[in-house]
Design a protein around this motif. Structure first.
Motif, short mmCIF file in Angstrom:
data_model
loop_
_atom_site.label_atom_id
_atom_site.label_comp_id
_atom_site.label_asym_id
_atom_site.label_seq_id
_atom_site.Cartn_x
_atom_site.Cartn_y
_atom_site.Cartn_z
N ILE A 58 0.91 -1.40 0.05
CA ILE A 58 -0.02 0.28 0.19
C ILE A 58 0.56 1.03 -0.12
O ILE A 58 0.58 2.50 -0.50
CB ILE A 58 -1.15 -0.22 1.29
N ILE A 59 2.16 1.17 1.09
CA ILE A 59 2.95 2.37 0.90
C ILE A 59 3.21 2.80 -0.20
O ILE A 59 3.46 3.72 -0.84
CB ILE A 59 4.00 1.77 1.87
N PHE A 60 3.68 1.42 -1.16
CA PHE A 60 4.46 1.76 -2.26
C PHE A 60 3.65 1.91 -3.51
O PHE A 60 3.71 2.81 -4.33
CB PHE A 60 4.73 0.55 -3.04
N TYR A 61 1.91 1.82 -3.52
CA TYR A 61 0.80 2.41 -4.27
C TYR A 61 0.94 3.48 -4.49
O TYR A 61 0.99 4.63 -4.92
CB TYR A 61 0.25 1.41 -4.27
N LEU A 62 0.54 3.92 -3.03
CA LEU A 62 0.79 5.63 -2.78
C LEU A 62 1.76 6.31 -3.33
O LEU A 62 1.41 7.16 -3.62
CB LEU A 62 -0.13 5.83 -1.25
N VAL A 63 3.08 6.01 -2.92
CA VAL A 63 3.82 6.90 -3.20
C VAL A 63 4.07 6.74 -4.82
O VAL A 63 4.31 7.98 -5.32
CB VAL A 63 5.69 6.46 -2.62
N GLY A 64 4.05 5.57 -5.14
CA GLY A 64 3.86 5.83 -6.86
C GLY A 64 2.69 5.95 -7.31
O GLY A 64 3.40 7.12 -9.09
N THR A 65 2.02 6.13 -6.97
CA THR A 65 0.72 7.06 -7.85
C THR A 65 0.69 8.27 -7.73
O THR A 65 0.33 8.96 -8.34
CB THR A 65 -0.65 6.25 -7.51
N SER A 66 1.42 9.12 -6.39
CA SER A 66 1.34 10.48 -6.55
C SER A 66 1.76 10.82 -7.30
O SER A 66 2.42 11.88 -7.67
CB SER A 66 1.72 10.43 -4.67
#
Lengths: 548, 548
Positions: A58-66
């Motif tokens: 989830i952390i990777f996803y949030l960083v990646g999409t932002s």
């Protein structure tokens, strides 16, 4: 297009989810039995690892999409409506409280437990916080980067939630069985069972004797229902996100109706008042029932409590069935168009309603067979039979009512005062000649398969729907009353089994008929679905209320 | 259009099916236990009534559609392919023989049985004959009259087939458990069980002592697997018919490839020869295993038989896994387009493959947990663990291979010599400018929802697929070899469990770990799905073979 074959892209993530879910299911179901050499800390270990991986993803996803501006090209306006996200946050808060209680309970006898029993609630608290934040901000996303990784990550999140749900449901059933056992069988066996659950041999030190420890223990068992619902709500939202990965939404055809929650406008208050009466009296019945059934060992007192419980439920279910039939009749006269747009959220809602109802159906059918085949037929049996039959009828009628309601187009009321703001799509429909000319044309040039998917809408129907009179307001008012009444009734029918009312075990008919192993298995597997049905029906009825 | 809202039309028939299926499931599962006061004649009574209603409905349907010329406007060319219908007739013949045996068996002690036990096989024989004729001639129908009645009728047929399947599977499991019991426990308990199954008290008269009666009894139990498969095949075909009710098929976009079954052309025979070797040696292993396990009580002989069984299966599954991986690699280099046409038959095929594999997955996961957690680890445990792991791997790889194969466009080979006969749709695709101009145009004028359903195909891909070189023949030959080998291997893996090999019970590890009630429950519920998976994989692999 980037994605050649969507099904193939989904396949791998489905396989991942299936394997993980089966592994979790095996461990959880084996861990539930004392005789089987799989312990609950094995289960907790697996769940902790899964939750940690999900948190990292989830952390990777949030960083990646932002960081990547092309990641989310469009949003699905149907996904994650505000009341679902609101409910999620509510349940998340209760889950966090539960985790605090759990940590408190286990740290009371830290010395004789494996460390995983304390690590598990800590990790779960982090998981709940991170996941709630993630779903709050990205429930509507249609992701377009790293499709396969995102699909796998979402499926992992879904499986983790389902595994946590399974574990919580099993834990609660085992706890219920123990507390029943405590009263019926001798204390000795109960102690033996408790001891078997611990690793250390020093049973004295590891008992929960202090006042605060008992409070923690009772507290976290009372909060279990909220955690169970949290997992299921999160699963549903994650599934919709997974369906939306790589989806392109045509913004032209996708007219968003910003519906507002207008609770106290244009209602007669009959639905709310009647629903509140049912809700309050249901709470009273539940408390009386729990006290009488749990405290007294007398048969007459117990059967009195059971009669009261059944009579309340029969009245409530009967009223709800009648009201649902009334609602369906009103829909028969409703000339609003059916909404055929692609909408993964709604498809899931319908599937969950139909699927979760199976749990209660199964319990009711087994009850009916047992009552009909058993010979001593007393008043309690008659009440139980009526209750089971009404349960089936009420689920069926309510499902029909909700599904019809969800598939209606939102009301056309506002198109009087802002008809000039209507989008292109609406204008196309007014021009009947254009419609009748265009539909066969586009049907033949498009890729095959779409023609059968979207049947051309007959122009005359369109005209009718545009020229309907405005005097159908009373129908919409009735629909609102009905959905509000059903909503409140479903809340009380959720509270009763979620907070411990188990007439299935307090009544002996089915237990004697099916035996001590089969009937608990049926109820323990099916009842969680029945409880989830109620909560999900509440969410769907809120949507029906707002749309009508 | 006549039908405003397809989902609503389907809802009632689904509800009917759900309720009937649950009622049947309740009765069948209760009837399986001797302790529960639901008898098998209660189940037979329900099934007989259901079958009679279905027979009457089928006759009405056949008369109705033959009289009304508008009833069937179009046919779904994907539904009911010839090999499925051929398989259905094959299984129907065996089912009829089974019914004859059953009638013979029960009429041997007619006096002490309720009449329903003889009426049931008679009605079942009529049902099988009528239904097979019905499916043979109308499997492809897209019905357009009496939509709701037809839907309900089809769902009733589907539910009846599933109920018959459940009853047959339960009956077979109970019989297997009895014959195991006969050897292990004393004769007395067995007699008591037999007596409990009968109504009369004169146990002497009602025993199956005569030679002919024993032949009938053994005969019908050997033929059960065919009847079980018949019910499932019929269910699948009826489901596709139900999906096709009220469907309009665009004949322009629906290019039918009349594929012929060319068995002995352009193959190296490696697949067939290797498959036949596996098949024949598997039959030998099965016979040896059955004889050794059933006749001897010695532990060493039994473990020898188990080792042989596991080793054969490990070799077979290992080979199949490797071959499936090879096939998937070949597909990676295959430049054929993916077929995205709407095709209920294929969607069902994929769902059944994925769903039925869950049965075997569950058994394997429970096995793995038991073996890993059990302490005495001998050679048999190691073999069993390898077997369980390979089972999971093989199902996964085979599913990927079959699903990829089913979604490929049929080969473009014939378009060289009859490209002038290509339909309009093919011509549109050659004209690249026309495609690139038309796709965005039709996307915006069409009804919403279709745009996301059918993504526009990029012109460059079309050109590539039309200009691919013809030298990819070796790939197709390999794919044929692979699918033929897998097909024959799946047949032997179907035969083994279907005709009585149960290493799950002959090996004590899992039984000791999970106990005498949980492990049989897991295997008896999951194994029927595993067996069905094999048969269904055979049908799907035949399709892959023909398409490649």
């Amino acid at each position: 297009s980037k994605e050649v074959w969507k099904k193939g892209g989904r396949m791998f993530s489905i396989l991942l989810a299936v394997h993980l879910a089966l592994l979790a299911c095996t461990l959880v179901s084996s861990g539930a039995f004392e005789k089987i050499a799989v312990h609950d800390y094995d289960v907790f270990f697996l769940l902790t690892v899964m939750m940690l991986i999900v948190i990292i993803w989830i952390i990777f996803y949030l960083v990646g999409t932002s960081r990547c501006p092309d990641a989310i090209l469009c949003k699905d306006s149907h996904a994650g409506p505000i009341w679902l996200r609101g409910g999620l946050i509510l349940f998340a808060i209760f889950s966090l409280v539960m985790d605090v209680f759990k940590i408190g309970y286990y740290s009371s006898f830290y010395s004789c437990l494996s460390a995983i029993k304390i690590i598990y609630p800590i990790v779960q608290a982090i998981f709940v916080a991170v996941q709630t934040y993630f779903l709050w901000i990205s429930a509507k996303d249609c992701v377009h980067v790293h499709l396969n990784v995102t699909r796998c990550g979402l499926m992992l999140t879904l499986t983790t939630n389902l595994a946590v749900w399974m574990s919580a449901v099993t834990d609660e059933s085992v706890h219920k069985a123990h507390s029943k056992l405590k009263k019926n069988v001798t204390e000795e066996i109960f102690r033996w069972l408790l001891k078997a659950g611990m690793r250390s041999n020093s049973a004295e030190e590891c008992n929960c004797n202090s006042q605060i420890c008992q409070i923690f223990k009772n507290g976290y068992f009372w909060l279990y229902p909220f955690n169970i619902e949290y997992s299921l709500f999160a699963s549903a939202m994650v599934y919709v996100m997974w369906k939306n990965v790589g989806r392109f939404i045509d913004h032209q055809s996708h007219h968003v109706h910003r519906l507002k929650f207008r609770l106290f406008r244009r209602t007669f208050f009959v639905g709310i008042v009647l629903g509140l009466i049912i809700l309050v009296s249901g709470l009273g019945v539940l408390i009386l029932y729990e006290v009488q059934v749990n405290s007294s060992t007398e048969y007459s007192k117990k059967s009195q409590a059971l009669s009261m419980y059944y009579i309340f439920n029969i009245v409530c279910l009967g009223l709800m069935s009648l009201v649902c039939i009334g609602g369906s009749v009103i829909y028969r006269f409703d000339k609003r168009d059916m909404d055929r747009h692609k909408n993964p959220t709604r498809t899931l809602d319908v599937a969950l309603l139909m699927g979760a109802a199976l749990g209660q159906y199964a319990i009711s059918y087994y009850s009916i067979v047992a009552i009909v085949a058993s010979t001593p037929r007393d008043a309690i049996s008659a009440l139980n039979l009526t209750y089971a039959l009404l349960m089936i009828a009420q689920h069926t009628f309510q499902n029909i009512f909700i599904i019809e309601g969800l598939h209606r187009q939102p009301p056309k009321e506002d198109h009087k005062h802002d008809s000039h703001q209507k989008d292109l799509y609406g204008l196309t429909f007014v021009n009947i000649n254009a419609v009748s000319l265009r539909v066969p044309d586009s049907g033949s040039t498009l890729a095959p398969g779409t023609a059968s998917g979207a049947e051309p809408i007959h122009p005359s129907e369109l005209v009718r729907s545009l020229t309907t009179p405005k005097k159908m307001n009373w129908r919409r008012k009735f629909l609102r009353e009905i959905s509000m009444f059903l909503l409140l009734s479903n809340i009380i029918l959720w509270i009763m089994p979620a907070f411990g009312a188990r007439p299935q075990f307090d009544n002996d008919t089915e237990l004697n008929f099916y035996g001590d192993s089969m009937w608990p298995a049926i109820v323990d597997i099916c009842l969680p679905f029945g409880i989830f049905y109620r909560m999900h029906a509440v969410a769907s009825l809120l949507e029906v209320y707002i749309m009508s």
